[in-house]
Structures are given as structure tokens and as C-alpha cells.
Motif scaffolding. Structure first.
Motif, PDB file in Angstrom:
ATOM      1  N   PHE A 111      -1.976  -6.413 -18.181  1.00  0.00           N
ATOM      2  CA  PHE A 111      -1.631  -5.007 -18.030  1.00  0.00           C
ATOM      3  C   PHE A 111      -2.711  -4.232 -17.289  1.00  0.00           C
ATOM      4  O   PHE A 111      -2.408  -3.352 -16.476  1.00  0.00           O
ATOM      5  N   ASP A 112      -4.014  -4.530 -17.560  1.00  0.00           N
ATOM      6  CA  ASP A 112      -5.065  -3.796 -16.865  1.00  0.00           C
ATOM      7  C   ASP A 112      -5.078  -4.150 -15.385  1.00  0.00           C
ATOM      8  O   ASP A 112      -5.411  -3.311 -14.531  1.00  0.00           O
ATOM      9  N   GLU A 113      -4.684  -5.386 -15.027  1.00  0.00           N
ATOM     10  CA  GLU A 113      -4.575  -5.749 -13.614  1.00  0.00           C
ATOM     11  C   GLU A 113      -3.414  -4.989 -12.967  1.00  0.00           C
ATOM     12  O   GLU A 113      -3.504  -4.557 -11.811  1.00  0.00           O
ATOM     13  N   PHE A 114      -2.337  -4.820 -13.727  1.00  0.00           N
ATOM     14  CA  PHE A 114      -1.189  -4.058 -13.223  1.00  0.00           C
ATOM     15  C   PHE A 114      -1.579  -2.606 -12.940  1.00  0.00           C
ATOM     16  O   PHE A 114      -1.221  -2.044 -11.902  1.00  0.00           O
ATOM     17  N   MET A 115      -2.338  -1.990 -13.872  1.00  0.00           N
ATOM     18  CA  MET A 115      -2.751  -0.602 -13.695  1.00  0.00           C
ATOM     19  C   MET A 115      -3.721  -0.440 -12.522  1.00  0.00           C
ATOM     20  O   MET A 115      -3.880   0.659 -11.986  1.00  0.00           O
ATOM     21  N   ALA A 116      -4.393  -1.546 -12.116  1.00  0.00           N
ATOM     22  CA  ALA A 116      -5.372  -1.473 -11.033  1.00  0.00           C
ATOM     23  C   ALA A 116      -4.764  -1.772  -9.660  1.00  0.00           C
ATOM     24  O   ALA A 116      -5.475  -1.733  -8.653  1.00  0.00           O
ATOM     25  N   ILE A 117      -3.466  -2.093  -9.595  1.00  0.00           N
ATOM     26  CA  ILE A 117      -2.826  -2.355  -8.294  1.00  0.00           C
ATOM     27  C   ILE A 117      -2.900  -1.090  -7.443  1.00  0.00           C
ATOM     28  O   ILE A 117      -2.445  -0.033  -7.865  1.00  0.00           O
ATOM     29  N   PRO A 118      -3.493  -1.157  -6.247  1.00  0.00           N
ATOM     30  CA  PRO A 118      -3.661   0.062  -5.437  1.00  0.00           C
ATOM     31  C   PRO A 118      -2.325   0.633  -4.986  1.00  0.00           C
ATOM     32  O   PRO A 118      -1.385  -0.107  -4.688  1.00  0.00           O
ATOM     33  N   PRO A 119      -2.217   1.969  -4.936  1.00  0.00           N
ATOM     34  CA  PRO A 119      -0.977   2.613  -4.476  1.00  0.00           C
ATOM     35  C   PRO A 119      -0.635   2.208  -3.052  1.00  0.00           C
ATOM     36  O   PRO A 119      -1.509   1.901  -2.248  1.00  0.00           O
ATOM     37  N   CYS A 120       0.668   2.215  -2.727  1.00  0.00           N
ATOM     38  CA  CYS A 120       1.118   1.717  -1.426  1.00  0.00           C
ATOM     39  C   CYS A 120       1.806   2.795  -0.589  1.00  0.00           C
ATOM     40  O   CYS A 120       2.306   2.509   0.496  1.00  0.00           O
ATOM     41  N   ALA A 121       1.862   4.055  -1.080  1.00  0.00           N
ATOM     42  CA  ALA A 121       2.561   5.100  -0.336  1.00  0.00           C
ATOM     43  C   ALA A 121       1.758   6.394  -0.367  1.00  0.00           C
ATOM     44  O   ALA A 121       0.899   6.595  -1.228  1.00  0.00           O
ATOM     45  N   LYS A 122       2.038   7.270   0.603  1.00  0.00           N
ATOM     46  CA  LYS A 122       1.394   8.574   0.694  1.00  0.00           C
ATOM     47  C   LYS A 122       2.458   9.673   0.574  1.00  0.00           C
ATOM     48  O   LYS A 122       3.606   9.483   0.980  1.00  0.00           O
ATOM     49  N   GLY A 123       2.053  10.822   0.035  1.00  0.00           N
ATOM     50  CA  GLY A 123       2.986  11.928  -0.068  1.00  0.00           C
ATOM     51  C   GLY A 123       2.316  13.127  -0.717  1.00  0.00           C
ATOM     52  O   GLY A 123       1.085  13.218  -0.775  1.00  0.00           O
ATOM     53  N   TRP A 124       3.130  14.068  -1.202  1.00  0.00           N
ATOM     54  CA  TRP A 124       2.636  15.274  -1.867  1.00  0.00           C
ATOM     55  C   TRP A 124       2.323  14.979  -3.331  1.00  0.00           C
ATOM     56  O   TRP A 124       3.018  14.204  -3.981  1.00  0.00           O
ATOM     57  N   HIS A 125       1.260  15.576  -3.871  1.00  0.00           N
ATOM     58  CA  HIS A 125       1.035  15.547  -5.305  1.00  0.00           C
ATOM     59  C   HIS A 125       2.191  16.257  -6.006  1.00  0.00           C
ATOM     60  O   HIS A 125       2.761  17.219  -5.482  1.00  0.00           O
ATOM     61  N   ASN A 126       2.532  15.793  -7.197  1.00  0.00           N
ATOM     62  CA  ASN A 126       3.650  16.384  -7.942  1.00  0.00           C
ATOM     63  C   ASN A 126       3.303  16.403  -9.419  1.00  0.00           C
ATOM     64  O   ASN A 126       3.194  15.350 -10.040  1.00  0.00           O
ATOM     65  N   ALA A 127       3.097  17.589  -9.978  1.00  0.00           N
ATOM     66  CA  ALA A 127       2.745  17.712 -11.390  1.00  0.00           C
ATOM     67  C   ALA A 127       3.967  17.708 -12.288  1.00  0.00           C
ATOM     68  O   ALA A 127       3.834  17.619 -13.496  1.00  0.00           O
ATOM     69  N   ASP A 128       5.142  17.813 -11.725  1.00  0.00           N
ATOM     70  CA  ASP A 128       6.372  17.888 -12.520  1.00  0.00           C
ATOM     71  C   ASP A 128       7.468  17.086 -11.817  1.00  0.00           C
ATOM     72  O   ASP A 128       8.426  17.651 -11.294  1.00  0.00           O
TER      73      ASP A 128
END
Length: 222
Positions: free
Chosen positions: A202-219
Motif C-alpha cells: 500500500f505504501d508503494e501504491f501511495m508513492a506512485i507519481p501522478p501522471c496528469a496535470k490540471g487545476w487544483h480542486n478542493a471540492d
């Protein structure tokens, strides 16, 4: 670089970027550790659970504290007990009714149970407005409430794999690095369909780097 000199919080449910100089008490919202059992995902701290892995990761943290770079100690999932055969003549129940997997709606190779499909759109408990009445009033009920946010107010991005604290005035179309998902949890493997990376821990899963860019979204949308 926007994140130059910043550290990533390792607490489950947070994953925000921070610096040691800007790390006040109570700014980190997190969970203790996940528990996986019979297809169910559960946070050990608040007992909130979900069958859907993407929805499970979006459950807001129930604890507050400081960000940290120390990885949490994960709780071991409970050992699945072996089913105890129950004589049908003693209980009046068939073998299928006595099987714990069949009762929960999971697939069972012994009794041929089918997976129970949960309704993704449960009926609302709020009564629908009457057909007659003022048209403007009905339109106001149907329109979603708009969320007003100060452009200088710190918010936490809820996009999967991001978790950064941001201000709306600094938000733009490449500000967020995230996983568009969905998350895949199958046969003891965890990964993201969007970047086709799968790991066991699970900790390896959480460390997988993000693969997309976009706007931050708090909701984000449900």
C-alpha cells in the motif's frame, strides 16, 4: 519550481507538500492505517469503509496534527477465518445460507453465488418538491448552491495523488499533479488505470507519481 525545497507528507490521507518552517499543528488531516478484508477497505482509526477503492481514498482524514516525512506503520489485515460447516438439519438453513461469503453477496465457487452490485446512486432521503407551485421556487431548489471561496484562503486539493495546500489566486491549468484514476485493487495488486502501474504494498501504491496535470480542486465532484 513551485515545490522546490518542499517535502511530501507521508501520513495516510494527507500527501500534502510542506516545509519545516511552515508546518503548524493541526494543518495535517490524516488516517492511521488501512485494513483490507473480504473486498472491504476500512480506515482503522474512524472505521469508515468502502468497497470502491477510489471512494475509500477520498474519505477525509479524521485526525489532525503536523505533517511528517516518517512513513506510518500499517495495521495488518485480520486473518480470514475458515468457514465452519453448519449441519443443515440442525439449523434448518442450507449450505448456501450458512456460507459467510454467500450471505455478504460475494462470489463463491462452492455455491455459485453472484457478486452483489451496489447501487451507485442510492435514492435521496429528501422528498421531491410538488409538481405544482411557483416555477421560480422549483428552479431555485434544483440549482446547486455555489461555493464562495476567498482567493487567498488556503485549501487542500482533493485530486487523487495531489493533496497540496493551495490558494485560488495561484491556481491554473497545470498547478496540480494528480491521477485521473480510477484506482485498481485486484488480486492483492494496487495501482492506477490511468498510468498502468501496479504494486503489491500500500505504501508503494501511495508513492506512485501522478501522471496528469490540471487545476487544483478542493471540492471534487462525487
Amino acid at each position: 519550481m513551485e515545490n522546490a525545497g518542499k517535502l511530501r507528507c507521508q501520513r495516510m490521507g494527507c500527501d500534502a507538500m510542506f516545509t519545516e518552517d511552515e508546518n503548524p499543528e493541526g494543518f495535517c488531516r490524516f488516517h492511521d492505517s488501512p485494513i483490507f478484508h473480504d473486498g472491504m477497505k476500512e480506515w482503522s482509526c474512524c472505521k469508515q469503509r468502502s468497497h470502491d477503492f477510489s471512494l475509500f481514498l477520498e474519505i477525509p482524514g479524521c485526525k489532525v496534527g503536523k505533517h511528517t516525512t516518517e512513513k506510518p506503520v500499517l495495521t495488518k489485515p485480520p486473518t480470514t477465518p475458515k468457514p465452519v460447516p453448519v449441519p443443515s438439519e440442525a439449523t434448518g438453513a442450507s449450505a448456501k445460507e450458512a456460507c459467510s461469503r454467500c450471505r455478504q453477496g460475494f462470489f463463491c465457487s462452492e455455491h455459485g453465488s453472484q457478486v452483489r452490485i451496489m447501487n451507485p446512486n442510492p435514492p435521496s432521503s429528501v422528498a421531491a418538491p410538488p409538481a405544482e407551485g411557483n416555477a421560480d421556487h422549483r428552479e431555485a431548489l434544483a440549482a446547486p448552491a455555489k461555493k464562495l471561496v476567498d482567493i487567498n484562503q488556503p485549501q487542500i486539493c482533493r485530486n487523487k495523488g495531489c493533496g497540496q495546500t493551495f490558494k485560488e489566486k495561484d491556481n491554473h491549468d497545470t498547478a496540480c499533479s494528480y491521477h485521473p484514476g480510477p484506482a485498481i485493487f485486484h488480486d492483492r495488486m494496487r495501482g492506477w488505470k490511468c498510468c498502468d502501474i501496479h504494486v503489491k504494498e500500500f505504501d508503494e501504491f501511495m508513492a506512485i507519481p501522478p501522471c496528469a496535470k490540471g487545476w487544483h480542486n478542493a471540492d471534487p465532484a462525487p
